[in-house]
Design a protein around this motif. Structure first.
Motif, PDB file in Angstrom:
ATOM      1  N   PRO A  52      38.354 -43.136 -58.834  1.00  0.00           N
ATOM      2  CA  PRO A  52      39.014 -44.400 -59.214  1.00  0.00           C
ATOM      3  C   PRO A  52      38.698 -45.544 -58.253  1.00  0.00           C
ATOM      4  CG  PRO A  52      40.539 -42.560 -59.404  1.00  0.00           C
ATOM      5  CD  PRO A  52      39.319 -42.017 -58.728  1.00  0.00           C
ATOM      6  N   ARG A  53      38.321 -45.231 -57.007  1.00  0.00           N
ATOM      7  CA  ARG A  53      38.014 -46.274 -56.027  1.00  0.00           C
ATOM      8  C   ARG A  53      36.576 -46.761 -56.135  1.00  0.00           C
ATOM      9  NH1 ARG A  53      40.657 -42.408 -53.135  1.00  0.00           N
ATOM     10  NH2 ARG A  53      38.704 -41.747 -52.139  1.00  0.00           N
ATOM     11  N   GLY A  54      35.765 -46.113 -56.957  1.00  0.00           N
ATOM     12  CA  GLY A  54      34.366 -46.503 -57.077  1.00  0.00           C
ATOM     13  C   GLY A  54      33.465 -45.286 -57.041  1.00  0.00           C
ATOM     14  N   VAL A  55      32.242 -45.481 -56.569  1.00  0.00           N
ATOM     15  CA  VAL A  55      31.286 -44.382 -56.506  1.00  0.00           C
ATOM     16  C   VAL A  55      30.759 -44.242 -55.087  1.00  0.00           C
ATOM     17  CG1 VAL A  55      30.588 -44.667 -58.919  1.00  0.00           C
ATOM     18  CG2 VAL A  55      29.327 -45.861 -57.123  1.00  0.00           C
ATOM     19  N   ALA A  56      30.326 -43.034 -54.759  1.00  0.00           N
ATOM     20  CA  ALA A  56      29.728 -42.749 -53.456  1.00  0.00           C
ATOM     21  C   ALA A  56      28.477 -41.916 -53.680  1.00  0.00           C
ATOM     22  CB  ALA A  56      30.721 -42.004 -52.559  1.00  0.00           C
ATOM     23  N   LEU A  57      27.478 -42.131 -52.859  1.00  0.00           N
ATOM     24  CA  LEU A  57      26.231 -41.395 -52.993  1.00  0.00           C
ATOM     25  C   LEU A  57      26.414 -39.942 -52.568  1.00  0.00           C
ATOM     26  CD1 LEU A  57      23.664 -43.957 -51.527  1.00  0.00           C
ATOM     27  CD2 LEU A  57      24.006 -43.381 -53.925  1.00  0.00           C
ATOM     28  N   THR A  58      25.861 -39.047 -53.355  1.00  0.00           N
ATOM     29  CA  THR A  58      25.771 -37.653 -52.932  1.00  0.00           C
ATOM     30  C   THR A  58      24.601 -37.527 -51.964  1.00  0.00           C
ATOM     31  OG1 THR A  58      24.250 -37.078 -54.717  1.00  0.00           O
ATOM     32  CG2 THR A  58      26.621 -36.911 -55.191  1.00  0.00           C
ATOM     33  N   LEU A  59      24.402 -36.344 -51.421  1.00  0.00           N
ATOM     34  CA  LEU A  59      23.268 -36.130 -50.519  1.00  0.00           C
ATOM     35  C   LEU A  59      21.958 -36.416 -51.243  1.00  0.00           C
ATOM     36  CD1 LEU A  59      22.208 -35.204 -47.783  1.00  0.00           C
ATOM     37  CD2 LEU A  59      22.265 -32.841 -48.614  1.00  0.00           C
ATOM     38  N   GLU A  60      21.867 -35.962 -52.500  1.00  0.00           N
ATOM     39  CA  GLU A  60      20.653 -36.214 -53.282  1.00  0.00           C
ATOM     40  C   GLU A  60      20.502 -37.712 -53.560  1.00  0.00           C
ATOM     41  OE1 GLU A  60      22.933 -34.000 -53.980  1.00  0.00           O
ATOM     42  OE2 GLU A  60      21.880 -32.078 -53.677  1.00  0.00           O
ATOM     43  N   GLY A  61      21.630 -38.395 -53.784  1.00  0.00           N
ATOM     44  CA  GLY A  61      21.582 -39.833 -54.012  1.00  0.00           C
ATOM     45  C   GLY A  61      21.104 -40.593 -52.791  1.00  0.00           C
ATOM     46  N   GLN A  62      21.523 -40.144 -51.612  1.00  0.00           N
ATOM     47  CA  GLN A  62      21.077 -40.781 -50.371  1.00  0.00           C
ATOM     48  C   GLN A  62      19.579 -40.597 -50.179  1.00  0.00           C
ATOM     49  OE1 GLN A  62      23.510 -39.115 -47.271  1.00  0.00           O
ATOM     50  NE2 GLN A  62      25.414 -39.970 -48.088  1.00  0.00           N
TER      51      GLN A  62
END
Length: 296
Positions: A53-63
């Motif tokens: 609900p606060r937004g999105v965060a990168l996963t390790l793969e996303g980073q």
């Protein structure tokens, strides 16, 4: 093969932290953003973002993908500039991020000259004392107090400048005389917010008036300058602004001063772009003209 449009949308989401704000930046619907991110995750076979609900965060793969995506973006932008500006036209947007003092007191008063000389360059001046990322395209040109040591960046010394103690004549008339640093303990000060300044500024205060009364703290250099000029107390101000203000008087100029350096940094891929080069030359010209005020 990854779809570049999907990767471009992924970059916007990674930078904004929300689908909705990324969609506004890109000029598309947020449902389209969500759909394209899902398609990209399917292409790489990994989840790239954690939703909440606060937004999105990168996963390790996303980073891991983010680093590759930024380099691809840099090459795409450089290619577009190389083709589009082969005729050396001085046009297009340039984002210039600077410390608040430099942007407010040195650059802003002279921007009219730049606009008149380069009417097709869309200059955005961001005079804020915060960190900006050239890699994430938060700025095209960055002026800072420290020289970056990592990344594909090119830095050069823009100017040395100094800060000194100043007060209004009204304040000095109403308070005990100041002949030495030891006299400062009996005076009021206007200072920065402690947890928002670098260690060198804290050391200056400790050295000259550790036990003095702080009448006002502010994260804004303009607020500090205005408060000192109004007679509230003594402040450590930018010399290039204070020397031009007839309301201010230097306090112990031979005993208390702090010299610092402005570093100009640009991404190596963009330093030869005509419009970026024009802004850099403009900055060097301002520094050359204002040198007597930058250094005592």
């Amino acid at each position: 093969m990854l779809n570049w449009d999907d990767v471009r949308i992924f970059l916007a989401v990674a930078r904004d932290g929300r689908f909705v704000s990324a969609a506004k930046r890109l000029g598309i619907d947020h449902t389209t953003v969500a759909r394209r991110i899902s398609a990209l995750e399917a292409s790489v076979g990994s989840r790239l973002l954690d939703r909440s609900p606060r937004g999105v965060a990168l996963t390790l793969e996303g980073q891991r993908l983010l680093g590759h995506a930024q380099r691809v973006e840099e090459e795409m932008l450089a290619a577009a500039e190389d083709v589009a500006h082969a005729d050396e036209r001085l046009a297009g947007p340039v984002r210039l991020a600077t410390p608040a003092g430099l942007g407010t007191y040195v650059i802003a008063p002279q921007v009219r000259r730049f606009v008149e000389n380069y009417p097709e360059i869309e200059l955005s001046l961001i005079p804020e004392s915060k960190a900006f990322s050239l890699a994430q395209r938060e700025a095209d040109i960055l002026v800072g107090l420290h020289r970056p040591m990592h990344g594909n960046l090119v830095s050069q010394r823009l100017a040395d400048y100094w800060l000194g103690l100043y007060a209004s004549q009204d304040y000095l008339d109403r308070h005990p005389p100041i002949h030495a640093v030891s006299d400062l303990a009996a005076h009021d000060f206007v200072w920065s917010v402690s947890d928002l300044v670098d260690f060198s500024e804290i050391k200056v205060l400790d050295a000259i008036a550790k036990d003095s009364h702080i009448a006002l703290r502010s994260s804004s250099v303009h607020v500090q300058h205005t408060a000192v000029a109004s007679g509230l107390g003594i402040g450590l101000l930018h010399g290039f602004a204070a020397t031009r203000d007839p309301r201010l008087v230097a306090v112990l100029p031979e005993q208390v001063s702090e010299m610092r350096t402005y570093w100009l940094t640009v991404h190596a891929n963009y330093r030869s772009m005509p419009r970026v080069r024009a802004v850099i030359d403009f900055l060097h010209g301002l520094v050359s003209e204002g040198r007597p005020h930058l250094m005592p």
